[in-house]
Motif scaffolding. Structure first.
Motif, short mmCIF file in Angstrom:
data_model
loop_
_atom_site.label_atom_id
_atom_site.label_comp_id
_atom_site.label_asym_id
_atom_site.label_seq_id
_atom_site.Cartn_x
_atom_site.Cartn_y
_atom_site.Cartn_z
N ASP A 27 0.84 -1.21 0.00
CA ASP A 27 0.00 0.00 0.00
C ASP A 27 0.86 1.25 0.00
N ALA A 41 -4.70 12.08 -8.24
CA ALA A 41 -5.86 11.19 -8.22
C ALA A 41 -5.43 9.77 -7.84
N GLY A 42 -4.30 9.33 -8.38
CA GLY A 42 -3.78 8.01 -8.04
C GLY A 42 -3.37 7.92 -6.59
N ARG A 44 -4.54 9.76 -4.12
CA ARG A 44 -5.77 9.80 -3.33
C ARG A 44 -6.43 8.42 -3.30
N SER A 45 -6.51 7.81 -4.46
CA SER A 45 -7.12 6.49 -4.57
C SER A 45 -6.34 5.44 -3.77
N ALA A 46 -5.03 5.46 -3.90
CA ALA A 46 -4.17 4.51 -3.18
C ALA A 46 -4.28 4.72 -1.67
N ARG A 48 -6.82 6.10 -0.04
CA ARG A 48 -8.18 5.70 0.38
C ARG A 48 -8.26 4.18 0.52
N ALA A 49 -7.72 3.45 -0.46
CA ALA A 49 -7.74 1.98 -0.40
C ALA A 49 -6.95 1.49 0.82
#
Length: 61
Positions: A27, A41-42, A44-46, A48-49
């Motif tokens: 992660d 965006a990537g 943020r997505s990473a 959040r995951a």
């Protein structure tokens, strides 16, 4: 003074399941790669995951 531990080693008891450590490292690498690649965006997505997975892990207790 506390005992020294190797760099980047999580504090004892930091992970409820030591088996989660490889996933956590993956992660973090994904988050870092997105930041280094200037991909908000990537990143943020990473992130959040990662937070969702950590929340599930810690909620299991």
């Amino acid at each position: 003074m506390g005992t020294a531990r190797p760099p980047l080693a999580p504090p004892e008891g930091a992970l409820p399941d030591r088996a989660a450590a490889p996933e956590t490292l993956l992660d973090h690498r994904r988050i870092f790669a997105a930041i280094a690649g200037r991909d908000p965006a990537g990143a943020r997505s990473a992130m959040r995951a990662h937070l969702e997975r950590v929340t599930r892990t810690f909620s299991r207790g």
